[in-house]
Design a protein around this motif. Structure first.
Motif, PDB file in Angstrom:
ATOM      1  N   LEU A  61       0.819  -1.203   0.000  1.00  0.00           N
ATOM      2  CA  LEU A  61       0.000   0.000   0.000  1.00  0.00           C
ATOM      3  C   LEU A  61       0.858   1.261   0.000  1.00  0.00           C
ATOM      4  CD1 LEU A  61      -2.842  -1.060   2.476  1.00  0.00           C
ATOM      5  CD2 LEU A  61      -2.934  -0.951  -0.020  1.00  0.00           C
ATOM      6  N   ILE A  62       2.005   1.221   0.657  1.00  0.00           N
ATOM      7  CA  ILE A  62       2.916   2.372   0.648  1.00  0.00           C
ATOM      8  C   ILE A  62       3.459   2.607  -0.759  1.00  0.00           C
ATOM      9  CG2 ILE A  62       5.177   3.182   1.439  1.00  0.00           C
ATOM     10  CD1 ILE A  62       4.560   1.837   4.135  1.00  0.00           C
ATOM     11  N   PHE A  63       3.879   1.526  -1.429  1.00  0.00           N
ATOM     12  CA  PHE A  63       4.375   1.655  -2.799  1.00  0.00           C
ATOM     13  C   PHE A  63       3.279   2.193  -3.717  1.00  0.00           C
ATOM     14  CE2 PHE A  63       7.997  -0.561  -1.357  1.00  0.00           C
ATOM     15  CZ  PHE A  63       8.968  -0.557  -2.358  1.00  0.00           C
ATOM     16  N   VAL A  64       2.059   1.683  -3.543  1.00  0.00           N
ATOM     17  CA  VAL A  64       0.938   2.150  -4.362  1.00  0.00           C
ATOM     18  C   VAL A  64       0.667   3.625  -4.103  1.00  0.00           C
ATOM     19  CG1 VAL A  64      -1.563   1.948  -4.691  1.00  0.00           C
ATOM     20  CG2 VAL A  64      -0.149  -0.106  -4.614  1.00  0.00           C
ATOM     21  N   ALA A  65       0.671   4.023  -2.844  1.00  0.00           N
ATOM     22  CA  ALA A  65       0.409   5.423  -2.506  1.00  0.00           C
ATOM     23  C   ALA A  65       1.487   6.340  -3.082  1.00  0.00           C
ATOM     24  CB  ALA A  65       0.325   5.582  -0.989  1.00  0.00           C
ATOM     25  N   ILE A  66       2.739   5.914  -3.001  1.00  0.00           N
ATOM     26  CA  ILE A  66       3.830   6.727  -3.554  1.00  0.00           C
ATOM     27  C   ILE A  66       3.670   6.880  -5.065  1.00  0.00           C
ATOM     28  CG2 ILE A  66       6.319   6.780  -3.974  1.00  0.00           C
ATOM     29  CD1 ILE A  66       6.695   5.450  -1.247  1.00  0.00           C
ATOM     30  N   GLY A  67       3.375   5.779  -5.757  1.00  0.00           N
ATOM     31  CA  GLY A  67       3.207   5.841  -7.208  1.00  0.00           C
ATOM     32  C   GLY A  67       2.071   6.751  -7.609  1.00  0.00           C
ATOM     33  N   ALA A  68       0.930   6.629  -6.930  1.00  0.00           N
ATOM     34  CA  ALA A  68      -0.213   7.476  -7.258  1.00  0.00           C
ATOM     35  C   ALA A  68       0.075   8.943  -6.934  1.00  0.00           C
ATOM     36  CB  ALA A  68      -1.451   6.994  -6.495  1.00  0.00           C
ATOM     37  N   PHE A  69       0.784   9.205  -5.826  1.00  0.00           N
ATOM     38  CA  PHE A  69       1.085  10.585  -5.439  1.00  0.00           C
ATOM     39  C   PHE A  69       2.030  11.248  -6.439  1.00  0.00           C
ATOM     40  CE2 PHE A  69       3.777  13.649  -3.119  1.00  0.00           C
ATOM     41  CZ  PHE A  69       2.785  14.564  -2.749  1.00  0.00           C
ATOM     42  N   VAL A  70       3.030  10.516  -6.891  1.00  0.00           N
ATOM     43  CA  VAL A  70       3.951  11.071  -7.885  1.00  0.00           C
ATOM     44  C   VAL A  70       3.199  11.418  -9.166  1.00  0.00           C
ATOM     45  CG1 VAL A  70       5.949  10.560  -9.345  1.00  0.00           C
ATOM     46  CG2 VAL A  70       5.971   9.896  -6.935  1.00  0.00           C
ATOM     47  N   ALA A  71       2.285  10.544  -9.584  1.00  0.00           N
ATOM     48  CA  ALA A  71       1.481  10.832 -10.777  1.00  0.00           C
ATOM     49  C   ALA A  71       0.606  12.059 -10.545  1.00  0.00           C
ATOM     50  CB  ALA A  71       0.616   9.618 -11.122  1.00  0.00           C
ATOM     51  N   TYR A  72       0.059  12.204  -9.348  1.00  0.00           N
ATOM     52  CA  TYR A  72      -0.765  13.372  -9.027  1.00  0.00           C
ATOM     53  C   TYR A  72       0.048  14.653  -9.132  1.00  0.00           C
ATOM     54  CZ  TYR A  72      -3.515  16.625  -6.218  1.00  0.00           C
ATOM     55  OH  TYR A  72      -4.209  17.729  -5.777  1.00  0.00           O
ATOM     56  N   ARG A  73       1.254  14.629  -8.597  1.00  0.00           N
ATOM     57  CA  ARG A  73       2.094  15.826  -8.645  1.00  0.00           C
ATOM     58  C   ARG A  73       2.468  16.189 -10.078  1.00  0.00           C
ATOM     59  NH1 ARG A  73       5.074  17.602  -4.298  1.00  0.00           N
ATOM     60  NH2 ARG A  73       5.700  19.183  -5.814  1.00  0.00           N
ATOM     61  N   MET A  74       2.737  15.187 -10.907  1.00  0.00           N
ATOM     62  CA  MET A  74       3.223  15.438 -12.252  1.00  0.00           C
ATOM     63  C   MET A  74       2.115  15.774 -13.238  1.00  0.00           C
ATOM     64  SD  MET A  74       6.166  12.480 -12.641  1.00  0.00           S
ATOM     65  CE  MET A  74       6.539  12.982 -14.318  1.00  0.00           C
ATOM     66  N   TYR A  75       0.924  15.220 -13.034  1.00  0.00           N
ATOM     67  CA  TYR A  75      -0.103  15.345 -14.068  1.00  0.00           C
ATOM     68  C   TYR A  75      -1.376  16.056 -13.606  1.00  0.00           C
ATOM     69  CZ  TYR A  75       3.040  12.152 -16.366  1.00  0.00           C
ATOM     70  OH  TYR A  75       4.161  11.597 -16.926  1.00  0.00           O
ATOM     71  N   ILE A  76      -1.430  16.458 -12.358  1.00  0.00           N
ATOM     72  CA  ILE A  76      -2.539  17.272 -11.872  1.00  0.00           C
ATOM     73  C   ILE A  76      -2.030  18.650 -11.449  1.00  0.00           C
ATOM     74  CG2 ILE A  76      -4.304  17.545 -10.094  1.00  0.00           C
ATOM     75  CD1 ILE A  76      -5.172  15.465 -11.951  1.00  0.00           C
ATOM     76  N   GLN A  77      -1.003  18.656 -10.602  1.00  0.00           N
ATOM     77  CA  GLN A  77      -0.505  19.922 -10.079  1.00  0.00           C
ATOM     78  C   GLN A  77       0.383  20.662 -11.077  1.00  0.00           C
ATOM     79  OE1 GLN A  77       1.321  19.087  -6.247  1.00  0.00           O
ATOM     80  NE2 GLN A  77      -0.674  19.248  -5.228  1.00  0.00           N
ATOM     81  N   GLU A  78       0.901  19.965 -12.061  1.00  0.00           N
ATOM     82  CA  GLU A  78       1.739  20.608 -13.071  1.00  0.00           C
ATOM     83  C   GLU A  78       1.046  20.521 -14.430  1.00  0.00           C
ATOM     84  OE1 GLU A  78       5.677  19.039 -13.109  1.00  0.00           O
ATOM     85  OE2 GLU A  78       5.972  19.258 -10.944  1.00  0.00           O
ATOM     86  N   ASP A  79       1.344  21.492 -15.266  1.00  0.00           N
ATOM     87  CA  ASP A  79       0.761  21.499 -16.608  1.00  0.00           C
ATOM     88  C   ASP A  79       1.346  20.368 -17.451  1.00  0.00           C
ATOM     89  OD1 ASP A  79      -0.782  23.696 -16.019  1.00  0.00           O
ATOM     90  OD2 ASP A  79       0.692  25.142 -16.779  1.00  0.00           O
ATOM     91  N   VAL A  80       0.486  19.747 -18.228  1.00  0.00           N
ATOM     92  CA  VAL A  80       0.901  18.652 -19.102  1.00  0.00           C
ATOM     93  C   VAL A  80       1.033  19.189 -20.515  1.00  0.00           C
ATOM     94  CG1 VAL A  80       0.313  16.382 -20.016  1.00  0.00           C
ATOM     95  CG2 VAL A  80      -0.274  16.966 -17.652  1.00  0.00           C
ATOM     96  N   PRO A  81       2.216  19.152 -21.112  1.00  0.00           N
ATOM     97  CA  PRO A  81       2.363  19.650 -22.488  1.00  0.00           C
ATOM     98  C   PRO A  81       1.617  18.757 -23.467  1.00  0.00           C
ATOM     99  CG  PRO A  81       4.380  18.581 -21.760  1.00  0.00           C
ATOM    100  CD  PRO A  81       3.488  18.657 -20.555  1.00  0.00           C
ATOM    101  N   THR A  82       1.025  19.392 -24.475  1.00  0.00           N
ATOM    102  CA  THR A  82       0.278  18.623 -25.472  1.00  0.00           C
ATOM    103  C   THR A  82       1.196  17.853 -26.411  1.00  0.00           C
ATOM    104  OG1 THR A  82       0.195  20.587 -26.879  1.00  0.00           O
ATOM    105  CG2 THR A  82      -1.683  20.185 -25.419  1.00  0.00           C
ATOM    106  N   THR A  83       2.456  18.271 -26.476  1.00  0.00           N
ATOM    107  CA  THR A  83       3.459  17.549 -27.254  1.00  0.00           C
ATOM    108  C   THR A  83       4.443  16.898 -26.291  1.00  0.00           C
ATOM    109  OG1 THR A  83       3.275  19.104 -29.090  1.00  0.00           O
ATOM    110  CG2 THR A  83       5.245  17.716 -29.017  1.00  0.00           C
ATOM    111  N   ALA A  84       4.687  15.641 -26.461  1.00  0.00           N
ATOM    112  CA  ALA A  84       5.557  14.925 -25.537  1.00  0.00           C
ATOM    113  C   ALA A  84       6.970  15.492 -25.583  1.00  0.00           C
ATOM    114  CB  ALA A  84       5.591  13.438 -25.886  1.00  0.00           C
ATOM    115  N   PRO A  85       7.543  15.838 -24.430  1.00  0.00           N
ATOM    116  CA  PRO A  85       8.933  16.304 -24.412  1.00  0.00           C
ATOM    117  C   PRO A  85       9.884  15.176 -24.791  1.00  0.00           C
ATOM    118  CG  PRO A  85       8.124  15.960 -22.187  1.00  0.00           C
ATOM    119  CD  PRO A  85       6.946  15.785 -23.095  1.00  0.00           C
TER     120      PRO A  85
END
Length: 665
Positions: A551-575
């Motif tokens: 559950l800790i690993f799952v929470a860390i993975g989901a949190f990192v995705a939240y920070r990268m793709y919710i709290q930060e802007d997602v470019p429409t073109t892949a870097p």
């Protein structure tokens, strides 16, 4: 409990005589639609859907009858006819109904029928290949569309029938008939829009890669016949208990080769991502309930072989561990929603293979995760199709965002599947995947740390890339223009199957695990077939610790995705990304590896043989013919028509002959 061979206790003829209709009904639908031509356009899709549901309904009384018998009497067999008779060897074609095959029958017919219903809506307005090329339909093209739709449903029925034959067969040769039928149907469905060269190539790739694995199954059947004189499950299972370990290891590795091809496991996994070329319902059918689970079924059905071949069994676990990490890493970098789900399927099947490689302690959990995965992965694929339906077939997640406002049913149903695959309690994946992780930590030496560690890390990576997919699609800022896109919810024919699958994603794991029972229902159900679904040994880590770490690993993975793709802007073109991201986008260069290790040497070998044939064989034959022709031309010159020349030739011959006689004297 002593391990029980599935079919050894089967009573020939004990199964209802109508059991063959499980296979016959969808096969009949495929035949009517394919042979009936345009006359079936109007009712063909509904007929195919109805016959698929009919197989499910027919399976229910068989299930209830099985539940009414004692566990040791639940394996029954119905012999259809004498199939192969050669000398003292005889092989009957029959249907084997036991808890393992019935689990697959219910999954295939129920989820497969839901996909049929979904397809009624998804394919309703599909104008075939023209839609995907951006062209306007001509009158001739418009007239073809009903036939295209009818053909699609015929292929779906054929797929269901072939998969049912595979899991209901009572012998390896008959299983192989269904095995090849599934390969044919997948080829037809993946390449359904074959007017697009890329889609036709994808179908060919899937077909060819699977043929590599199929050679392993063929060779395994040959080895069984040579070693045991039998190829039916009962005969092979009985002989395996006393067979030479080396022979069993060989057979086990050959079966594993076949499983890696059909279930897209390393190193034969390269076809799976390209299989997204088919319509989205095909992706759900192939990646959830049918084709990719066939390899897991083959391994579990062959439990008597692997239980007596520890080396082959370990190879299964290692392949599963490698693949679950491989698929998870690839999934992190995919922007195509369907290809990200395909990588997820590869990884989740890896968990099932890992469990199957853990022996009797893991067989039941492999099937447990297979059943729960069939619901939540089919639901997410259908959800992806719903998103595409509302977004003009767009698959790039970087052009999604904020769709939860416009597609609430799709968002909720997809979200339940997302929670299930993450393993968030009490959703299905928590019960099935965590059981595999706990079992992987059982053993001695470094093995449990490697296998359990791989399963644990895979859970964390899965949480990241599946959360990435969910957040990029349904949450965050809108990365699409209202001028170009008009997202909307799908019709009930599509959303109702999604809701049913979402309910399974939420509840099925709890029902099959039922923590309040002394023995998990799924374990007790499969025990007569696969043996005791547990282990007397304890994991190297306490179970509460394993659950907490997961559950800790799952929470860390989901949190990192939240920070990268919710709290930060997602470019429409892949870097461009790091070298690791680029490698993951390129499937860790597996294509290049295959090309370098297999394709290029194979091409070089063919060119070498061709050169040898031309310069060696053809050169020798051609040179001899040329020499004889030259000699004939020279000898022909003495035939000049002058009598004095002939007389001189005769005189010369006589002189030479007399000279030879004089020398010999």
């Amino acid at each position: 409990m002593t391990f029980l061979v599935t079919a050894a206790a089967a009573e020939p003829g004990a199964a209802p005589a109508y059991a063959w209709l499980l296979i016959g009904l969808p096969l009949l639908g495929a035949a009517i639609l394919l042979l009936g031509g345009r006359k079936t356009d109007s009712f063909g899709p509904l007929l195919a859907t109805g016959l698929s549901w009919a197989s499910f309904v027919l399976a229910l009384p068989l299930l209830f009858a099985m539940l009414g018998r004692a566990p040791e009497d639940r394996a029954v067999e119905h012999v259809l006819y004498s199939w192969i008779r050669a000398g003292s060897f005889q092989l009957d074609a029959g249907i084997l109904i036991d808890p393992l095959s019935m689990s697959f029958v219910l999954l295939i017919t129920f989820v497969g029928s839901l996909i049929h219903v979904y397809s009624l809506g998804y394919m309703k307005d599909d104008p075939g290949h023209v839609r995907h090329e951006g062209h306007t339909l001509s009158a001739w093209e418009e007239s073809r569309q009903p036939s295209e739709r009818r053909r699609f449903f015929a292929y779906l029925n054929l797929f269901i029938a072939a998969m049912l034959l595979l899991v209901l067969a009572n012998s390896y040769p008959l299983l192989f008939v269904g095995w090849e039928g599934v390969g044919l149907a997948s080829y037809l469905l993946i390449g359904f829009w074959n007017h697009n060269p890329a889609y036709a190539t994808a179908a060919n790739k899937a077909f060819i890669v699977n043929r590599v694995g199929d050679m392993g199954v063929i060779a395994a059947i040959m080895a069984m016949f040579a070693a045991f004189g039998a190829t039916d499950f009962a005969g092979v299972g009985a002989a395996a208990a006393e067979a030479d370990t080396g022979v069993l290891v060989l057979i086990g590795l050959l079966l594993l080769l076949g499983a890696t091809g059909k279930s897209a496991q390393f190193p034969l996994q390269s076809w799976l991502g390209d299989a997204m070329a088919g319509p989205t319902p095909v992706s759900a059918l192939i990646h959830a309930a049918t084709m990719v689970t066939a390899g897991v079924y083959l391994i579990v059905r062959s439990a008597p072989i692997f239980n007596n071949a520890p080396t082959a069994q370990t190879a299964v676990a290692v392949i599963g561990a490698v693949t679950l990490l491989y698929g998870a890493v690839v999934g992190m970098a995919k922007d195509d929603i369907k290809k990200a789900l395909a990588a997820s399927t590869m990884s989740q099947i890896g968990y099932m293979m890992l469990a199957a490689g853990l022996g009797p302690a893991g067989y039941a959990y492999a099937i447990f995760h297979l059943l729960t995965h069939g619901f939540f992965k089919a639901g997410m694929f259908l959800g992806a199709g719903s998103v595409m339906h509302g977004m003009k077939d767009e698959v790039n997640m970087r052009r999604f965002g904020g769709l939860s406002t416009f597609m609430k049913i799709t968002w909720i149903t997809f979200g339940l599947g997302w929670l299930a695959i993450l393993g968030v309690p009490p959703f299905s994946g928590f019960w099935s995947k965590d059981a595999i992780i706990e079992t992987a930590f059982i053993g001695e030496g470094i093995r449990p740390w490697l296998l359990g560690g791989a399963a644990l890390v895979g859970a964390g990576i899965t949480a990241f890339y599946m959360s990435r997919l969910f957040f990029m699609t349904f949450h965050g800022k809108r990365r699409w223009s209202e001028r170009d896109y008009h997202p909307h919810e799908s019709p009930p024919t599509m959303t109702v199957p999604m809701m049913v699958l979402a309910a399974g994603s939420a509840l099925l794991g709890l029902i099959l695990a039922w923590p309040f029972a002394e023995t998990k229902p799924i374990v007790a159900w499969l025990e007569p077939v696969v043996g005791y679904g547990g282990s007397e040994a304890e994991p190297v880590l306490a179970i509460p610790v394993i659950i907490a770490l997961t559950l800790i690993f799952v929470a860390i993975g989901a949190f990192v995705a939240y920070r990268m793709y919710i709290q930060e802007d997602v470019p429409t073109t892949a870097p461009v990304g790091s070298w690791g991201t680029q490698a993951a986008r390129a499937d860790l260069y597996q294509e290049e590896v295959n090309r370098t290790l297999f394709e290029q040497p194979g091409v070089a070998l063919v060119h070498g043989l061709e050169h040898t044939d031309r310069s060696g064989v053809d050169g020798t034959v051609g040179g001899l013919a040329t020499w004889i022709g030259d000699l004939s031309s020279r000898l022909r010159r003495i035939q000049n028509g002058f009598a004095r020349s002939y007389a001189l030739t005769m005189l010369t011959g006589v002189v030479l002959f007399l000279g030879a006689v004089w020398v010999m004297q």
